[in-house]
Design a protein around this motif. Sequence first.
Motif, PDB file in Angstrom:
ATOM      1  N   ALA A  86       3.921  -1.856  -8.397  1.00  0.00           N
ATOM      2  CA  ALA A  86       2.889  -2.659  -7.871  1.00  0.00           C
ATOM      3  C   ALA A  86       1.509  -2.169  -8.588  1.00  0.00           C
ATOM      4  CB  ALA A  86       2.783  -2.491  -6.282  1.00  0.00           C
ATOM      5  N   GLU A  87       1.054  -1.073  -8.632  1.00  0.00           N
ATOM      6  CA  GLU A  87      -0.133  -0.685  -9.191  1.00  0.00           C
ATOM      7  C   GLU A  87      -0.152  -0.861 -10.739  1.00  0.00           C
ATOM      8  OE1 GLU A  87      -0.532   3.547  -8.685  1.00  0.00           O
ATOM      9  OE2 GLU A  87      -0.830   3.333  -6.298  1.00  0.00           O
ATOM     10  N   ILE A  88       1.005  -0.834 -11.333  1.00  0.00           N
ATOM     11  CA  ILE A  88       1.001  -1.361 -12.965  1.00  0.00           C
ATOM     12  C   ILE A  88       1.041  -2.796 -12.904  1.00  0.00           C
ATOM     13  CG2 ILE A  88       2.517  -1.363 -14.972  1.00  0.00           C
ATOM     14  CD1 ILE A  88       3.538   1.640 -14.041  1.00  0.00           C
ATOM     15  N   ILE A  89       1.627  -3.549 -12.051  1.00  0.00           N
ATOM     16  CA  ILE A  89       1.721  -4.896 -12.153  1.00  0.00           C
ATOM     17  C   ILE A  89       0.165  -5.454 -11.903  1.00  0.00           C
ATOM     18  CG2 ILE A  89       2.315  -6.893 -10.910  1.00  0.00           C
ATOM     19  CD1 ILE A  89       5.088  -5.670 -10.641  1.00  0.00           C
ATOM     20  N   LEU A 128       8.435  -7.659 -10.322  1.00  0.00           N
ATOM     21  CA  LEU A 128       9.107  -6.245 -10.102  1.00  0.00           C
ATOM     22  C   LEU A 128      10.533  -6.547  -9.736  1.00  0.00           C
ATOM     23  CD1 LEU A 128       9.374  -3.477  -8.472  1.00  0.00           C
ATOM     24  CD2 LEU A 128       8.786  -4.673  -6.435  1.00  0.00           C
ATOM     25  N   MET A 129      11.483  -5.838 -10.372  1.00  0.00           N
ATOM     26  CA  MET A 129      12.688  -5.998 -10.024  1.00  0.00           C
ATOM     27  C   MET A 129      13.046  -4.759  -8.907  1.00  0.00           C
ATOM     28  SD  MET A 129      15.973  -6.447 -12.389  1.00  0.00           S
ATOM     29  CE  MET A 129      15.947  -5.238 -13.618  1.00  0.00           C
ATOM     30  N   VAL A 147      15.579   1.832  -4.478  1.00  0.00           N
ATOM     31  CA  VAL A 147      14.521   1.825  -3.510  1.00  0.00           C
ATOM     32  C   VAL A 147      14.963   2.518  -2.131  1.00  0.00           C
ATOM     33  CG1 VAL A 147      12.914   0.266  -2.003  1.00  0.00           C
ATOM     34  CG2 VAL A 147      13.474  -0.448  -4.275  1.00  0.00           C
ATOM     35  N   GLN A 148      16.193   2.301  -1.784  1.00  0.00           N
ATOM     36  CA  GLN A 148      16.584   2.864  -0.657  1.00  0.00           C
ATOM     37  C   GLN A 148      16.646   4.435  -0.755  1.00  0.00           C
ATOM     38  OE1 GLN A 148      17.003   2.438   2.450  1.00  0.00           O
ATOM     39  NE2 GLN A 148      18.501   4.063   3.247  1.00  0.00           N
ATOM     40  N   LEU A 149      16.976   5.084  -2.126  1.00  0.00           N
ATOM     41  CA  LEU A 149      17.172   6.391  -2.307  1.00  0.00           C
ATOM     42  C   LEU A 149      15.999   6.769  -2.402  1.00  0.00           C
ATOM     43  CD1 LEU A 149      20.065   6.367  -4.865  1.00  0.00           C
ATOM     44  CD2 LEU A 149      20.170   7.404  -2.601  1.00  0.00           C
ATOM     45  N   MET A 150      14.731   6.278  -3.026  1.00  0.00           N
ATOM     46  CA  MET A 150      13.662   6.979  -3.115  1.00  0.00           C
ATOM     47  C   MET A 150      12.745   6.754  -2.001  1.00  0.00           C
ATOM     48  SD  MET A 150      13.614   8.361  -6.178  1.00  0.00           S
ATOM     49  CE  MET A 150      11.828   8.615  -6.406  1.00  0.00           C
ATOM     50  N   GLU A 151      12.524   5.461  -1.085  1.00  0.00           N
ATOM     51  CA  GLU A 151      11.719   5.244  -0.094  1.00  0.00           C
ATOM     52  C   GLU A 151      12.234   4.637   0.923  1.00  0.00           C
ATOM     53  OE1 GLU A 151       8.358   2.977  -2.682  1.00  0.00           O
ATOM     54  OE2 GLU A 151      10.151   2.716  -3.892  1.00  0.00           O
ATOM     55  N   GLY A 152      13.435   4.218   1.135  1.00  0.00           N
ATOM     56  CA  GLY A 152      13.975   3.581   2.211  1.00  0.00           C
ATOM     57  C   GLY A 152      12.964   2.341   2.812  1.00  0.00           C
ATOM     58  N   ASP A 153      13.218   2.066   4.167  1.00  0.00           N
ATOM     59  CA  ASP A 153      12.452   0.944   4.628  1.00  0.00           C
ATOM     60  C   ASP A 153      12.596  -0.263   3.968  1.00  0.00           C
ATOM     61  OD1 ASP A 153      10.726   0.029   6.683  1.00  0.00           O
ATOM     62  OD2 ASP A 153       8.949   0.636   5.566  1.00  0.00           O
ATOM     63  N   LEU A 154      13.695  -0.917   3.573  1.00  0.00           N
ATOM     64  CA  LEU A 154      14.000  -1.776   2.873  1.00  0.00           C
ATOM     65  C   LEU A 154      13.256  -3.169   3.138  1.00  0.00           C
ATOM     66  CD1 LEU A 154      17.745  -1.402   1.516  1.00  0.00           C
ATOM     67  CD2 LEU A 154      15.463  -0.863   0.386  1.00  0.00           C
ATOM     68  N   THR A 155      13.715  -3.633   4.396  1.00  0.00           N
ATOM     69  CA  THR A 155      13.133  -5.019   4.739  1.00  0.00           C
ATOM     70  C   THR A 155      11.528  -4.997   4.903  1.00  0.00           C
ATOM     71  OG1 THR A 155      13.497  -4.362   7.213  1.00  0.00           O
ATOM     72  CG2 THR A 155      15.292  -5.660   5.915  1.00  0.00           C
ATOM     73  N   ARG A 193       6.510  -6.957   2.027  1.00  0.00           N
ATOM     74  CA  ARG A 193       5.187  -6.604   1.729  1.00  0.00           C
ATOM     75  C   ARG A 193       5.280  -6.902   0.039  1.00  0.00           C
ATOM     76  NH1 ARG A 193       3.231  -1.870  -0.710  1.00  0.00           N
ATOM     77  NH2 ARG A 193       5.422  -0.552  -0.148  1.00  0.00           N
ATOM     78  N   LEU A 194       6.362  -6.593  -0.648  1.00  0.00           N
ATOM     79  CA  LEU A 194       6.353  -6.908  -2.049  1.00  0.00           C
ATOM     80  C   LEU A 194       6.908  -8.369  -2.565  1.00  0.00           C
ATOM     81  CD1 LEU A 194       7.755  -3.252  -2.901  1.00  0.00           C
ATOM     82  CD2 LEU A 194       5.290  -4.008  -3.257  1.00  0.00           C
ATOM     83  N   ARG A 195       7.094  -9.227  -1.368  1.00  0.00           N
ATOM     84  CA  ARG A 195       7.683 -10.276  -1.835  1.00  0.00           C
ATOM     85  C   ARG A 195       6.802 -11.038  -2.895  1.00  0.00           C
ATOM     86  NH1 ARG A 195       9.247 -14.052  -3.789  1.00  0.00           N
ATOM     87  NH2 ARG A 195      10.137 -15.901  -3.143  1.00  0.00           N
TER      88      ARG A 195
END
Length: 255
Positions: A158-161, A171-172, A178-186, A191-193
Amino acid sequence: MTRFSANLGFLWQDRPLPDAIRAAKAAGFDAVECHWPYATAPGEVVAALAETGLPILGLNTRRGDIEAGENGLSALVGREDEARAAIDEALAYAAHVKAANVHVMAGFAQGQAAHRRFVAALRYACDQEAKRGISILIEPLNHYDAPGYFLATTDQAAEIIAEVGAPNLKLMFDCYHVQLMEGDLTHRLERLRPIIGHIQFAGVPDRGPPDAGEVSYAHVFKAIERLGYKAPLGAEYKPGGPTDDTLAWMAAYRP
Protein backbone atom coordinates in the motif's frame (compact mmCIF):
# COMPACT_ATOMS: atom_id res chain seq x y z
CA MET A 1 -22.82 -15.05 -7.30
CA THR A 2 -19.12 -15.61 -6.68
CA ARG A 3 -17.18 -16.24 -9.88
CA PHE A 4 -13.83 -18.03 -10.19
CA SER A 5 -10.75 -17.83 -12.39
CA ALA A 6 -8.50 -20.85 -12.95
CA ASN A 7 -4.83 -20.04 -12.41
CA LEU A 8 -3.19 -22.20 -15.05
CA GLY A 9 0.21 -21.75 -13.48
CA PHE A 10 -0.88 -24.54 -11.12
CA LEU A 11 -4.06 -26.08 -12.51
CA TRP A 12 -3.95 -28.52 -15.45
CA GLN A 13 -0.18 -28.35 -15.67
CA ASP A 14 -0.21 -31.74 -17.40
CA ARG A 15 -1.33 -30.18 -20.70
CA PRO A 16 -0.40 -27.31 -23.01
CA LEU A 17 -1.77 -23.88 -22.11
CA PRO A 18 -4.48 -23.80 -24.83
CA ASP A 19 -5.77 -27.19 -23.68
CA ALA A 20 -5.68 -26.02 -20.06
CA ILE A 21 -7.90 -23.08 -21.06
CA ARG A 22 -10.35 -25.54 -22.62
CA ALA A 23 -10.26 -27.69 -19.46
CA ALA A 24 -11.04 -24.64 -17.31
CA LYS A 25 -14.08 -23.89 -19.45
CA ALA A 26 -15.27 -27.50 -19.21
CA ALA A 27 -14.89 -27.40 -15.42
CA GLY A 28 -17.10 -24.31 -15.12
CA PHE A 29 -14.56 -21.57 -14.46
CA ASP A 30 -15.52 -18.03 -15.47
CA ALA A 31 -12.02 -16.84 -16.45
CA VAL A 32 -8.38 -17.93 -16.58
CA GLU A 33 -5.04 -16.45 -15.57
CA CYS A 34 -1.48 -17.72 -15.76
CA HIS A 35 2.06 -17.19 -14.54
CA TRP A 36 4.51 -17.23 -17.46
CA PRO A 37 2.83 -18.08 -20.78
CA TYR A 38 5.77 -17.09 -22.97
CA ALA A 39 6.56 -20.58 -24.30
CA THR A 40 3.15 -20.58 -25.98
CA ALA A 41 2.58 -18.42 -29.04
CA PRO A 42 0.03 -15.75 -28.11
CA GLY A 43 -2.05 -16.59 -31.15
CA GLU A 44 -2.69 -20.07 -29.75
CA VAL A 45 -3.92 -18.54 -26.50
CA VAL A 46 -6.13 -16.09 -28.38
CA ALA A 47 -7.67 -18.97 -30.33
CA ALA A 48 -8.42 -20.97 -27.16
CA LEU A 49 -9.91 -17.93 -25.45
CA ALA A 50 -12.11 -17.22 -28.46
CA GLU A 51 -13.24 -20.85 -28.60
CA THR A 52 -14.17 -20.96 -24.92
CA GLY A 53 -15.35 -17.38 -24.47
CA LEU A 54 -13.22 -17.03 -21.33
CA PRO A 55 -11.40 -13.79 -20.50
CA ILE A 56 -7.79 -13.91 -19.30
CA LEU A 57 -7.24 -11.88 -16.17
CA GLY A 58 -3.48 -11.69 -15.93
CA LEU A 59 0.07 -12.92 -16.31
CA ASN A 60 3.45 -12.28 -14.66
CA THR A 61 6.68 -10.68 -15.79
CA ARG A 62 9.49 -13.19 -16.19
CA ARG A 63 11.37 -14.37 -13.10
CA GLY A 64 14.87 -13.92 -14.53
CA ASP A 65 17.49 -16.65 -14.20
CA ILE A 66 15.38 -19.57 -13.01
CA GLU A 67 18.36 -21.90 -12.53
CA ALA A 68 19.86 -19.30 -10.19
CA GLY A 69 16.60 -19.17 -8.23
CA GLU A 70 15.51 -15.70 -9.29
CA ASN A 71 11.88 -14.71 -8.83
CA GLY A 72 11.53 -11.34 -10.52
CA LEU A 73 13.80 -8.52 -11.60
CA SER A 74 12.16 -5.19 -10.90
CA ALA A 75 13.70 -4.51 -7.47
CA LEU A 76 17.17 -5.77 -8.39
CA VAL A 77 19.79 -3.03 -8.51
CA GLY A 78 21.92 -3.26 -11.65
CA ARG A 79 19.29 -5.25 -13.58
CA GLU A 80 17.28 -2.26 -14.76
CA ASP A 81 17.52 -3.00 -18.48
CA GLU A 82 16.44 -6.63 -18.01
CA ALA A 83 13.59 -5.58 -15.75
CA ARG A 84 12.34 -3.06 -18.29
CA ALA A 85 12.60 -5.63 -21.07
CA ALA A 86 10.57 -8.10 -18.98
CA ILE A 87 7.89 -5.46 -18.45
CA ASP A 88 7.79 -4.63 -22.14
CA GLU A 89 7.49 -8.31 -23.03
CA ALA A 90 4.70 -8.94 -20.52
CA LEU A 91 2.72 -5.88 -21.63
CA ALA A 92 3.05 -6.85 -25.30
CA TYR A 93 1.89 -10.42 -24.62
CA ALA A 94 -0.96 -9.17 -22.42
CA ALA A 95 -2.09 -6.75 -25.12
CA HIS A 96 -2.07 -9.54 -27.71
CA VAL A 97 -4.22 -11.90 -25.62
CA LYS A 98 -6.26 -9.03 -24.08
CA ALA A 99 -5.23 -9.82 -20.51
CA ALA A 100 -6.59 -7.38 -17.95
CA ASN A 101 -3.52 -7.25 -15.68
CA VAL A 102 0.25 -7.71 -15.58
CA HIS A 103 1.90 -8.66 -12.28
CA VAL A 104 5.31 -7.00 -12.07
CA MET A 105 7.51 -9.28 -9.98
CA ALA A 106 9.95 -7.60 -7.62
CA GLY A 107 12.47 -10.37 -6.94
CA PHE A 108 14.77 -11.16 -4.03
CA ALA A 109 16.20 -7.90 -2.72
CA GLN A 110 16.21 -5.71 0.38
CA GLY A 111 16.96 -2.13 1.34
CA GLN A 112 16.33 1.39 0.13
CA ALA A 113 18.15 0.97 -3.17
CA ALA A 114 15.87 -1.96 -4.02
CA HIS A 115 12.87 0.09 -2.98
CA ARG A 116 13.86 2.93 -5.29
CA ARG A 117 14.50 0.50 -8.12
CA PHE A 118 11.09 -1.14 -7.70
CA VAL A 119 9.27 2.19 -7.58
CA ALA A 120 11.06 3.34 -10.75
CA ALA A 121 10.18 0.09 -12.54
CA LEU A 122 6.54 0.39 -11.52
CA ARG A 123 6.35 3.97 -12.73
CA TYR A 124 7.73 2.82 -16.07
CA ALA A 125 5.21 -0.04 -16.25
CA CYS A 126 2.31 2.24 -15.35
CA ASP A 127 3.34 4.78 -17.97
CA GLN A 128 3.49 2.06 -20.62
CA GLU A 129 0.18 0.56 -19.46
CA ALA A 130 -1.59 3.87 -20.04
CA LYS A 131 -1.14 3.24 -23.77
CA ARG A 132 -2.74 -0.23 -23.65
CA GLY A 133 -5.45 -0.27 -20.99
CA ILE A 134 -3.76 -2.93 -18.85
CA SER A 135 -3.54 -2.65 -15.07
CA ILE A 136 -0.28 -3.23 -13.20
CA LEU A 137 -0.37 -5.44 -10.11
CA ILE A 138 2.07 -6.02 -7.27
CA GLU A 139 1.76 -8.99 -4.92
CA PRO A 140 3.26 -9.56 -1.46
CA LEU A 141 4.69 -13.09 -1.13
CA ASN A 142 5.06 -14.90 2.19
CA HIS A 143 8.50 -15.51 3.64
CA TYR A 144 7.98 -19.27 3.98
CA ASP A 145 7.63 -19.89 0.24
CA ALA A 146 9.71 -16.92 -0.92
CA PRO A 147 12.21 -15.95 1.79
CA GLY A 148 13.93 -12.69 0.93
CA TYR A 149 11.32 -11.56 -1.60
CA PHE A 150 11.27 -7.77 -1.62
CA LEU A 151 7.50 -7.33 -1.19
CA ALA A 152 6.20 -9.19 1.85
CA THR A 153 3.17 -7.42 3.36
CA THR A 154 0.07 -5.58 2.25
CA ASP A 155 1.13 -2.51 4.28
CA GLN A 156 4.39 -2.35 2.32
CA ALA A 157 2.47 -2.74 -0.93
CA ALA A 158 0.00 0.00 0.00
CA GLU A 159 2.86 2.39 0.77
CA ILE A 160 4.49 1.67 -2.59
CA ILE A 161 1.20 2.13 -4.46
CA ALA A 162 0.75 5.50 -2.73
CA GLU A 163 4.32 6.53 -3.54
CA VAL A 164 4.07 5.61 -7.22
CA GLY A 165 0.82 7.54 -7.36
CA ALA A 166 -0.51 5.93 -10.53
CA PRO A 167 -4.23 5.06 -10.73
CA ASN A 168 -3.45 1.95 -12.77
CA LEU A 169 -1.24 0.37 -10.09
CA LYS A 170 -3.16 -2.06 -7.89
CA LEU A 171 -2.66 -4.71 -5.22
CA MET A 172 -2.94 -8.42 -5.96
CA PHE A 173 -4.43 -9.67 -2.69
CA ASP A 174 -3.58 -13.36 -2.43
CA CYS A 175 -5.42 -14.69 0.61
CA TYR A 176 -2.90 -17.52 0.97
CA HIS A 177 0.12 -15.24 1.24
CA VAL A 178 -1.69 -12.65 3.37
CA GLN A 179 -2.96 -15.23 5.85
CA LEU A 180 0.54 -16.65 6.35
CA MET A 181 2.14 -13.23 6.84
CA GLU A 182 -0.56 -11.11 8.44
CA GLY A 183 -3.89 -12.88 8.97
CA ASP A 184 -7.09 -10.89 9.63
CA LEU A 185 -8.22 -11.46 6.05
CA THR A 186 -11.68 -9.93 6.04
CA HIS A 187 -10.68 -6.73 7.83
CA ARG A 188 -7.68 -6.32 5.51
CA LEU A 189 -9.85 -6.90 2.46
CA GLU A 190 -12.24 -4.20 3.67
CA ARG A 191 -9.47 -1.71 4.45
CA LEU A 192 -7.56 -2.32 1.21
CA ARG A 193 -10.56 -2.67 -1.10
CA PRO A 194 -9.92 0.69 -2.88
CA ILE A 195 -6.50 -0.47 -4.12
CA ILE A 196 -7.24 -4.16 -4.82
CA GLY A 197 -6.99 -5.12 -8.48
CA HIS A 198 -7.26 -8.90 -8.18
CA ILE A 199 -7.90 -11.49 -5.44
CA GLN A 200 -6.46 -15.01 -5.30
CA PHE A 201 -6.87 -17.87 -2.84
CA ALA A 202 -5.62 -21.31 -1.79
CA GLY A 203 -5.83 -23.53 1.25
CA VAL A 204 -3.59 -22.53 4.17
CA PRO A 205 -0.98 -23.64 5.10
CA ASP A 206 -0.37 -26.24 2.36
CA ARG A 207 -1.55 -24.20 -0.67
CA GLY A 208 -3.90 -27.00 -1.61
CA PRO A 209 -7.60 -26.75 -2.56
CA PRO A 210 -9.52 -24.12 -0.58
CA ASP A 211 -11.94 -26.52 1.11
CA ALA A 212 -9.27 -27.65 3.59
CA GLY A 213 -7.00 -25.83 6.00
CA GLU A 214 -7.29 -23.02 8.51
CA VAL A 215 -9.22 -20.47 6.40
CA SER A 216 -13.01 -20.59 6.07
CA TYR A 217 -13.34 -19.49 2.46
CA ALA A 218 -17.13 -19.68 2.64
CA HIS A 219 -16.86 -16.79 5.11
CA VAL A 220 -14.16 -14.95 3.14
CA PHE A 221 -16.00 -15.18 -0.18
CA LYS A 222 -19.19 -13.82 1.41
CA ALA A 223 -17.20 -10.93 2.86
CA ILE A 224 -15.72 -10.17 -0.58
CA GLU A 225 -19.21 -10.22 -2.09
CA ARG A 226 -20.44 -7.77 0.56
CA LEU A 227 -17.62 -5.41 -0.40
CA GLY A 228 -19.04 -5.22 -3.92
CA TYR A 229 -16.10 -6.95 -5.57
CA LYS A 230 -17.48 -8.51 -8.75
CA ALA A 231 -14.45 -9.85 -10.68
CA PRO A 232 -13.65 -13.59 -10.69
CA LEU A 233 -11.47 -14.76 -7.80
CA GLY A 234 -8.27 -16.54 -8.77
CA ALA A 235 -7.95 -20.19 -7.76
CA GLU A 236 -4.17 -20.37 -7.40
CA TYR A 237 -3.72 -23.61 -5.52
CA LYS A 238 -1.56 -26.70 -6.02
CA PRO A 239 -3.89 -29.61 -6.79
CA GLY A 240 -1.47 -32.34 -5.71
CA GLY A 241 -2.91 -34.66 -8.37
CA PRO A 242 -5.30 -34.45 -11.31
CA THR A 243 -6.93 -31.03 -11.21
CA ASP A 244 -10.35 -32.41 -12.11
CA ASP A 245 -10.30 -34.50 -8.92
CA THR A 246 -9.97 -31.38 -6.73
CA LEU A 247 -12.87 -29.21 -7.90
CA ALA A 248 -15.67 -30.16 -5.48
CA TRP A 249 -15.04 -26.90 -3.61
CA MET A 250 -16.31 -24.84 -6.54
CA ALA A 251 -19.86 -26.15 -6.39
CA ALA A 252 -19.88 -25.81 -2.61
CA TYR A 253 -18.75 -22.17 -2.67
CA ARG A 254 -20.93 -21.16 -5.61
CA PRO A 255 -24.52 -22.21 -4.81
